[in-house]
Design a protein around this motif. Structure first.
Motif, PDB file in Angstrom:
ATOM      1  N   ALA A 186       0.944  -1.078   0.039  1.00  0.00           N
ATOM      2  CA  ALA A 186       0.028   0.006   0.027  1.00  0.00           C
ATOM      3  C   ALA A 186       0.914   1.558  -0.097  1.00  0.00           C
ATOM      4  O   ALA A 186       0.638   2.306  -0.604  1.00  0.00           O
ATOM      5  CB  ALA A 186      -0.864   0.158   1.292  1.00  0.00           C
ATOM      6  N   ILE A 187       1.957   1.066   0.575  1.00  0.00           N
ATOM      7  CA  ILE A 187       2.934   2.426   0.852  1.00  0.00           C
ATOM      8  C   ILE A 187       3.431   2.724  -0.547  1.00  0.00           C
ATOM      9  O   ILE A 187       3.558   3.795  -1.171  1.00  0.00           O
ATOM     10  CB  ILE A 187       3.981   2.137   2.050  1.00  0.00           C
ATOM     11  CG1 ILE A 187       3.517   1.991   3.210  1.00  0.00           C
ATOM     12  CG2 ILE A 187       5.116   3.213   1.619  1.00  0.00           C
ATOM     13  CD1 ILE A 187       4.146   1.806   4.299  1.00  0.00           C
ATOM     14  N   THR A 188       3.633   1.607  -1.306  1.00  0.00           N
ATOM     15  CA  THR A 188       4.426   1.717  -2.619  1.00  0.00           C
ATOM     16  C   THR A 188       3.524   2.109  -3.632  1.00  0.00           C
ATOM     17  O   THR A 188       3.635   2.962  -4.454  1.00  0.00           O
ATOM     18  CB  THR A 188       5.049   0.474  -3.113  1.00  0.00           C
ATOM     19  OG1 THR A 188       5.760  -0.005  -2.219  1.00  0.00           O
ATOM     20  CG2 THR A 188       5.656   0.387  -4.215  1.00  0.00           C
ATOM     21  N   ARG A 189       2.510   1.594  -3.647  1.00  0.00           N
ATOM     22  CA  ARG A 189       1.415   1.980  -4.624  1.00  0.00           C
ATOM     23  C   ARG A 189       0.589   3.426  -4.509  1.00  0.00           C
ATOM     24  O   ARG A 189       0.492   4.280  -5.246  1.00  0.00           O
ATOM     25  CB  ARG A 189       0.148   1.117  -4.844  1.00  0.00           C
ATOM     26  CG  ARG A 189       0.174  -0.436  -5.104  1.00  0.00           C
ATOM     27  CD  ARG A 189      -0.889  -1.147  -5.429  1.00  0.00           C
ATOM     28  NE  ARG A 189      -1.347  -1.692  -4.278  1.00  0.00           N
ATOM     29  CZ  ARG A 189      -2.486  -1.352  -3.800  1.00  0.00           C
ATOM     30  NH1 ARG A 189      -3.227  -0.380  -4.317  1.00  0.00           N
ATOM     31  NH2 ARG A 189      -2.925  -2.106  -2.692  1.00  0.00           N
ATOM     32  N   GLY A 190       0.569   3.594  -3.054  1.00  0.00           N
ATOM     33  CA  GLY A 190       0.291   5.132  -2.577  1.00  0.00           C
ATOM     34  C   GLY A 190       1.133   6.162  -2.956  1.00  0.00           C
ATOM     35  O   GLY A 190       0.741   7.255  -3.490  1.00  0.00           O
ATOM     36  N   SER A 191       2.332   5.801  -2.760  1.00  0.00           N
ATOM     37  CA  SER A 191       3.409   6.671  -3.164  1.00  0.00           C
ATOM     38  C   SER A 191       3.451   7.276  -4.556  1.00  0.00           C
ATOM     39  O   SER A 191       3.612   8.390  -5.030  1.00  0.00           O
ATOM     40  CB  SER A 191       4.992   6.454  -2.921  1.00  0.00           C
ATOM     41  OG  SER A 191       5.837   7.085  -3.372  1.00  0.00           O
ATOM     42  N   ALA A 192       3.202   6.359  -5.413  1.00  0.00           N
ATOM     43  CA  ALA A 192       3.118   6.337  -6.893  1.00  0.00           C
ATOM     44  C   ALA A 192       2.111   6.849  -7.497  1.00  0.00           C
ATOM     45  O   ALA A 192       1.942   7.596  -8.387  1.00  0.00           O
ATOM     46  CB  ALA A 192       3.402   4.894  -7.646  1.00  0.00           C
ATOM     47  N   ALA A 193       0.884   6.688  -6.614  1.00  0.00           N
ATOM     48  CA  ALA A 193      -0.452   7.227  -7.168  1.00  0.00           C
ATOM     49  C   ALA A 193      -0.584   8.713  -6.917  1.00  0.00           C
ATOM     50  O   ALA A 193      -1.544   9.484  -7.390  1.00  0.00           O
ATOM     51  CB  ALA A 193      -1.341   6.648  -6.522  1.00  0.00           C
ATOM     52  N   CYS A 194       0.051   9.035  -5.640  1.00  0.00           N
ATOM     53  CA  CYS A 194      -0.101  10.530  -5.074  1.00  0.00           C
ATOM     54  C   CYS A 194       0.021  11.671  -6.047  1.00  0.00           C
ATOM     55  O   CYS A 194       1.147  11.826  -6.775  1.00  0.00           O
ATOM     56  CB  CYS A 194       0.578  10.896  -3.954  1.00  0.00           C
ATOM     57  SG  CYS A 194       0.429  12.246  -3.119  1.00  0.00           S
ATOM     58  N   ARG A 195      -0.644  12.641  -6.343  1.00  0.00           N
ATOM     59  CA  ARG A 195      -0.542  13.974  -6.959  1.00  0.00           C
ATOM     60  C   ARG A 195      -0.798  14.994  -6.247  1.00  0.00           C
ATOM     61  O   ARG A 195      -1.844  15.010  -5.485  1.00  0.00           O
ATOM     62  CB  ARG A 195      -1.405  13.908  -8.333  1.00  0.00           C
ATOM     63  CG  ARG A 195      -1.186  12.813  -9.213  1.00  0.00           C
ATOM     64  CD  ARG A 195       0.283  12.798  -9.922  1.00  0.00           C
ATOM     65  NE  ARG A 195       0.567  11.860 -10.988  1.00  0.00           N
ATOM     66  CZ  ARG A 195       0.798  10.567 -10.727  1.00  0.00           C
ATOM     67  NH1 ARG A 195       1.135  10.362  -9.253  1.00  0.00           N
ATOM     68  NH2 ARG A 195       0.900   9.751 -11.484  1.00  0.00           N
ATOM     69  N   TRP A 196      -0.078  16.166  -6.386  1.00  0.00           N
ATOM     70  CA  TRP A 196      -0.131  17.329  -5.542  1.00  0.00           C
ATOM     71  C   TRP A 196      -0.176  18.478  -6.439  1.00  0.00           C
ATOM     72  O   TRP A 196       0.906  19.044  -6.304  1.00  0.00           O
ATOM     73  CB  TRP A 196       0.745  17.261  -4.351  1.00  0.00           C
ATOM     74  CG  TRP A 196       0.311  18.318  -3.076  1.00  0.00           C
ATOM     75  CD1 TRP A 196       1.128  19.097  -2.430  1.00  0.00           C
ATOM     76  CD2 TRP A 196      -1.086  18.456  -2.604  1.00  0.00           C
ATOM     77  NE1 TRP A 196       0.393  19.831  -1.405  1.00  0.00           N
ATOM     78  CE2 TRP A 196      -0.962  19.516  -1.495  1.00  0.00           C
ATOM     79  CE3 TRP A 196      -2.288  17.946  -2.694  1.00  0.00           C
ATOM     80  CZ2 TRP A 196      -1.907  19.841  -0.932  1.00  0.00           C
ATOM     81  CZ3 TRP A 196      -3.294  18.161  -1.862  1.00  0.00           C
ATOM     82  CH2 TRP A 196      -3.055  19.014  -0.808  1.00  0.00           C
ATOM     83  N   PRO A 197      -1.346  19.107  -6.945  1.00  0.00           N
ATOM     84  CA  PRO A 197      -1.347  20.074  -7.950  1.00  0.00           C
ATOM     85  C   PRO A 197      -0.738  21.318  -7.477  1.00  0.00           C
ATOM     86  O   PRO A 197      -0.723  21.694  -6.267  1.00  0.00           O
ATOM     87  CB  PRO A 197      -2.558  20.307  -8.533  1.00  0.00           C
ATOM     88  CG  PRO A 197      -3.405  19.026  -8.145  1.00  0.00           C
ATOM     89  CD  PRO A 197      -2.502  18.446  -6.802  1.00  0.00           C
ATOM     90  N   GLY A 198       0.241  22.074  -8.458  1.00  0.00           N
ATOM     91  CA  GLY A 198       0.739  23.418  -8.040  1.00  0.00           C
ATOM     92  C   GLY A 198       1.921  23.287  -7.121  1.00  0.00           C
ATOM     93  O   GLY A 198       2.503  24.395  -6.875  1.00  0.00           O
TER      94      GLY A 198
END
Length: 456
Positions: A309-321
């Motif tokens: 979950a940590i690996t997939r969550g890291s790759a999926a995270c987007r934080w615009p701007g």
């Protein structure tokens, strides 16, 4: 609401179908309440300004049945990086299958971005209905409406409780001790970096600001911090000892073994915690995001999330701007970064230095920020520098910025941000940068991206 109309079964309140000579006769459906637009309500509340203190929000939450206690929470404070850290942790929790609420501030383009569940923002009409209800309760319970921030914070607590989230990741607004978010009872508290900010509210030393943020700690509960400077570190240790919090310094527990940029798409980060080693894909650019990632990973482990979950969550995270790159026709790139203070400008300057070439830079800042220090860090990386004003009543007049870059060639002043953006895009450099204020980023990023992100 369309579904409600379609499913109306032509029944009286008692449930019996209405018939006329043996044939069903439909009744008109009951009138639906009008959709509530949140923006006029928030505009009225925004005029109240900032009012530190917990009494009003506490009374309001009590009048609503204390929704903030109906789901477990993590509280994330800090001067810079708390938004990215909370986004990473929320993404990891969602990847683990937990129904995850994420509350953050300020928003970039749309106020609905502040309240998300499993990465999706709250529907506008739902937010409007919640705000209308809680304002009514506030006026009954306290005799006055809440502030803008109090209303959105309480709306987040109420929505997360109604949606039965498994976890709420709550980003602190200003400080911590007297912030409305601090009315929850976090299982885990986090503090990212600490720098001088909002000194009129939080104090004029790093130690004073650290103590305000440590007000989010709870007795006997874990508190994870990434603080490297001695002065705030000592203050946080003293605050944790005074209340009996289980304080742990992530910068002492996690080793960042190495990192490699993957072009403009992100970076690969290798780190080791007391539990295991990771090789993580991170879409967020910048060396500072490696520290935010390390803190989020340690927090995820503390919550019992597994490595997958940590690996997939890291790759999926987007934080615009935040060092967000938008490709333009012809291979040109526009980089948006909400570096709004000296610490943020330092991180951005470090990234620009790594490019190995000058950029075209559009800069606008609020009047209460350290503009001279920020420009001192950023201007050396600019081939052309365009000074503008963020769309905020607190914006600094760009004409007042000119003496700060006196003698530099290629400086242009345009107080209108949209016109300034046109000038930036007309330049022919490979990389253009928009920075200095999240209000400036929010006003311009949609035009460059070509579409809003709210429904994506």
């Amino acid at each position: 609401r369309h579904f409600q109309r379609l499913c109306w079964r032509y029944r009286r309140p008692g449930g019996a179908a209405v018939r006329d000579e043996g044939h069903p006769r439909p009744l008109s459906p009951p009138p639906l309440p009008p959709l509530t637009d949140p923006r006029p309500l928030l505009a009225r509340l925004e005029a109240l300004g900032i009012r530190l203190g917990l009494e009003r929000a506490r009374a309001l939450l009590a009048g609503l049945g204390d929704p903030q206690f109906r789901f477990p929470t993590v509280l994330v404070a800090g001067s810079n990086g708390k938004g990215s850290t909370s986004a990473l942790l929320a993404s990891m929790a969602t990847a683990a299958g937990r129904h995850t609420g994420h509350y953050t501030s300020p928003h970039l383009e749309f106020v609905e971005e502040r309240l998300q569940i499993d990465g999706r923002p709250i529907p506008s009409e739902r937010l409007g209905d919640l705000l209308a209800h809680l304002i009514q309760v506030a006026e009954r319970e306290t005799g006055a409406p809440p502030t803008y921030f109090e209303a959105l914070t309480v709306a987040a607590f109420l929505w997360f409780a109604e949606e039965k989230v498994d976890l709420g990741v709550i980003e602190v607004g200003l400080g911590g001790r007297l912030d409305a978010t601090n009315l929850c009872d976090p299982r885990l508290s986090l503090i990212t970096s600490i720098s001088l900010e909002h000194q009129e509210f939080l104090g004029d030393t790093l130690a004073a600001i650290a103590r305000e943020k440590a007000g989010t700690f709870r007795p006997g509960r874990p508190a994870l911090v990434w603080i490297e400077d001695e002065e705030p570190a000592v203050a946080v240790r003293e605050a944790a000892a005074a209340i009996g919090a289980d304080l742990r310094f992530a910068n002492e527990l996690v080793r960042i073994e190495g990192a490699e940029r993957e072009g403009w798409e992100g970076q690969r980060v290798r780190l080791t915690t007391p539990v295991r080693s990771y090789n993580l894909r991170l879409a967020l650019l910048g060396e500072h995001q490696r520290r935010n990632l390390a803190l989020a990973v340690l927090a995820a482990e503390t919550l019992g999330l597994d490595a997958e979950a940590i690996t997939r969550g890291s790759a999926a995270c987007r934080w615009p701007g935040r060092l967000e790159v938008i490709e333009r026709p012809g291979g040109r790139r526009v980089l948006f970064d909400a570096a709004h203070n000296a610490e943020g400008a330092t991180a951005l300057a470090g990234f620009l230095a790594s490019l190995g070439q000058p950029v075209d830079l559009l800069f606008g800042v609020l009047a209460d920020k350290a503009a001279a220090e920020m420009l001192g860090l950023l201007a050396p990386h600019a081939r052309h520098l365009i000074l503008t004003a963020p769309p905020s009543p607190r914006a600094k007049d760009p004409a007042e910025l000119v003496p700060l870059v006196a003698g530099r060639p290629g400086v242009t002043v345009d107080p209108d941000p949209e016109s300034a953006l046109d000038k930036l895009l007309a330049l022919n450099g490979e990389v253009a940068v928009v920075c200095g204020s999240i209000y400036l980023i929010g006003a311009l990023i949609g035009a460059v991206r070509g579409a809003p992100r709210l429904d994506q």
